[in-house]
Write a protein that holds these residues in place. Structure first.
Motif, short mmCIF file in Angstrom:
data_model
loop_
_atom_site.label_atom_id
_atom_site.label_comp_id
_atom_site.label_asym_id
_atom_site.label_seq_id
_atom_site.Cartn_x
_atom_site.Cartn_y
_atom_site.Cartn_z
N ALA A 187 -22.18 27.11 -38.35
CA ALA A 187 -22.46 27.85 -39.58
C ALA A 187 -21.51 27.55 -40.74
N PRO A 188 -20.18 27.49 -40.53
CA PRO A 188 -19.29 27.22 -41.68
C PRO A 188 -19.59 25.88 -42.36
N VAL A 189 -19.94 24.85 -41.58
CA VAL A 189 -20.29 23.56 -42.17
C VAL A 189 -21.59 23.69 -42.96
N LEU A 190 -22.56 24.37 -42.39
CA LEU A 190 -23.85 24.54 -43.05
C LEU A 190 -23.70 25.34 -44.35
N LYS A 191 -22.82 26.31 -44.34
CA LYS A 191 -22.65 27.17 -45.51
C LYS A 191 -22.08 26.41 -46.69
N ASP A 192 -21.26 25.40 -46.41
CA ASP A 192 -20.63 24.64 -47.49
C ASP A 192 -21.59 23.64 -48.15
N LEU A 193 -22.75 23.44 -47.54
CA LEU A 193 -23.72 22.50 -48.09
C LEU A 193 -24.55 23.15 -49.18
N THR A 194 -25.30 22.34 -49.89
CA THR A 194 -26.20 22.85 -50.93
C THR A 194 -27.67 22.63 -50.57
N GLU A 195 -27.93 21.79 -49.58
CA GLU A 195 -29.31 21.46 -49.23
C GLU A 195 -30.02 22.64 -48.56
N PRO A 196 -31.35 22.69 -48.68
CA PRO A 196 -32.13 23.66 -47.91
C PRO A 196 -31.99 23.37 -46.41
N ILE A 197 -32.14 24.41 -45.61
CA ILE A 197 -32.05 24.27 -44.16
C ILE A 197 -33.33 24.82 -43.55
N GLU A 198 -33.94 24.02 -42.70
CA GLU A 198 -35.17 24.44 -42.03
C GLU A 198 -34.89 24.68 -40.56
N LEU A 199 -35.35 25.81 -40.06
CA LEU A 199 -35.22 26.14 -38.65
C LEU A 199 -36.58 25.96 -38.00
N ASP A 200 -36.70 24.99 -37.11
CA ASP A 200 -37.96 24.68 -36.44
C ASP A 200 -37.93 25.16 -35.00
N GLY A 201 -38.80 26.11 -34.69
CA GLY A 201 -38.87 26.63 -33.33
C GLY A 201 -39.88 25.87 -32.49
N HIS A 202 -39.55 25.65 -31.21
CA HIS A 202 -40.42 24.91 -30.30
C HIS A 202 -40.44 25.60 -28.94
N THR A 203 -41.58 25.51 -28.28
CA THR A 203 -41.68 25.96 -26.89
C THR A 203 -41.89 24.72 -26.01
N ASN A 204 -41.84 24.92 -24.69
CA ASN A 204 -42.12 23.79 -23.81
C ASN A 204 -43.62 23.64 -23.63
N GLN A 205 -44.00 22.70 -22.78
CA GLN A 205 -45.43 22.37 -22.64
C GLN A 205 -46.07 23.00 -21.39
N GLU A 206 -45.41 23.96 -20.81
CA GLU A 206 -46.00 24.66 -19.66
C GLU A 206 -47.17 25.52 -20.13
N LYS A 207 -48.28 25.41 -19.43
CA LYS A 207 -49.49 26.14 -19.84
C LYS A 207 -49.45 27.56 -19.29
N VAL A 208 -48.52 28.33 -19.82
CA VAL A 208 -48.35 29.73 -19.40
C VAL A 208 -48.31 30.59 -20.65
N LYS A 209 -49.08 31.67 -20.65
CA LYS A 209 -49.10 32.56 -21.82
C LYS A 209 -47.79 33.33 -21.90
N VAL A 227 -32.70 32.50 -35.29
CA VAL A 227 -31.57 31.68 -35.73
C VAL A 227 -31.37 31.83 -37.24
N LEU A 228 -32.46 31.86 -38.00
CA LEU A 228 -32.37 32.04 -39.45
C LEU A 228 -31.66 33.34 -39.79
N ARG A 229 -32.03 34.41 -39.12
CA ARG A 229 -31.41 35.71 -39.41
C ARG A 229 -29.92 35.69 -39.11
N ARG A 230 -29.53 35.01 -38.06
CA ARG A 230 -28.11 34.95 -37.72
C ARG A 230 -27.33 34.20 -38.81
N LEU A 231 -27.90 33.11 -39.28
CA LEU A 231 -27.23 32.35 -40.33
C LEU A 231 -27.12 33.16 -41.62
N GLU A 232 -28.13 33.95 -41.91
CA GLU A 232 -28.10 34.76 -43.14
C GLU A 232 -27.27 36.02 -42.98
N GLU A 233 -27.55 36.81 -41.95
CA GLU A 233 -26.95 38.13 -41.82
C GLU A 233 -25.51 38.09 -41.32
#
Length: 307
Positions: A187-209, A227-233
């Motif tokens: 987080a401290p490194v990310l905070k010092d940047l100016t670029e937008p940050i995208e958080l991409d969530g992924h699940t695995n490929q198991e066919k389970v609901k 993860v976004l909320r943690r970086l912000e809050e």
């Protein structure tokens, strides 16, 4: 004799008068080519317009073309195709010698533009690598380096949280304690940047609901939002720089057929989005791999990930 001399002088004088016709004919020909090119540009699609504009600038030895007006390209596919067809038809009416020259100019312009974009991509890759080295140093200091994988692609710098100690428990959208340590370390490194940050969530490929979510789409988005909320809050990174996206099971990091891949593919990617022009971003991956530097040399392998 005097009369004959007078007649010869008169003929030479008449011939001198007609020499201007050669220059005039050349000018008319050039004007015709100019109007054809101008008409072609008024109907051609955006790509060919830009190519011709830059090609003419290079051909006349200038860095920028004087044709800096707004684009007249249309987004309609049918109109774009018709414009390209008109362009080819009009270009075919130019004398062969001139048409060959124009084609060579466009090809040379293409090559020079790609070289410039590739050079810009190399500079951008070096800048992103500096950011990664700061993150890498912080993670190593905390003994957390093996919990992430990193890469550079057309989006920018991608840091994936992939360790079985970091990723979410089954059906859960909250990071483990170790996962929170990884995010807090970055987080401290990310905070010092100016670029937008995208958080991409992924699940695995198991066919389970998922147990607590309608589908894996909602689960992957909830993980990214966590993860976004943690970086912000917690770390005060401005919300305007952050966005969350869920990809469900559609973008595995490794081949789902490999043993242990499900634990790796269940992840959140922290993407530092490059702000370079689109043409430069498209070459980031190529420029990065050409450097021969492997960001994931010390990452957790599938073999190490097995129990």
């Amino acid at each position: 004799m005097s009369r004959r001399r007078h007649e010869e002088e008169h003929e030479e004088h008449d011939e001198g008068k007609e020499r201007w016709l050669v220059t005039y004919a050349d000018m008319v020909t050039l004007l015709m080519v100019l109007f054809i090119v101008m008409f072609a540009m008024s109907t051609v699609d955006e790509k060919k317009y830009e190519q011709l504009k830059e090609g003419l600038a290079v051909g006349f030895g200038r860095q920028q073309s004087i044709l800096d007006g707004s684009n007249t390209a249309t987004s309609d596919q049918g109109a774009s195709q018709a414009g390209a067809s008109s362009y080819e038809m009009l270009l075919a009416q130019v004398p062969t010698a001139q048409r060959t020259t124009v084609t060579k100019i466009l090809e040379e312009s293409d090559r020079l533009r790609r070289e410039r974009s590739y050079g810009d991509a190399q500079v951008e890759v070096e800048r992103l690598l500096k950011v990664w080295r700061k993150i890498d140093k912080a993670l190593r200091h905390q003994g957390l380096r093996d919990d992430v994988r990193a890469d550079i692609d057309e989006r920018g710098l991608v840091v994936s949280l992939v360790s079985q100690h970091v990723v979410f428990e089954p059906n859960v959208a909250e990071l483990t304690d170790r996962g929170r340590r990884v995010v807090d370390t970055m987080a401290p490194v990310l905070k010092d940047l100016t670029e937008p940050i995208e958080l991409d969530g992924h699940t695995n490929q198991e066919k389970v609901k998922p147990k607590y979510f309608p589908t894996d789409w909602e689960l992957s988005l909830a993980r990214a939002a966590h993860v976004l909320r943690r970086l912000e809050e917690v770390h005060g990174i401005r919300a305007g720089r952050l966005r969350a996206t869920g990809f469900g099971h559609t973008k595995p990091l490794v081949d789902p057929a490999l043993a242990g891949s499900q634990r790796v593919n269940k992840r959140v990617d922290i993407v530092i989005l490059s702000q370079a022009p689109a043409e430069t971003r498209a070459l980031l991956g190529e420029a990065f791999h050409a450097l021969g530097e492997n960001l994931s040399a010390a990452h957790l392998t599938l073999q190490e990930d097995r129990p």
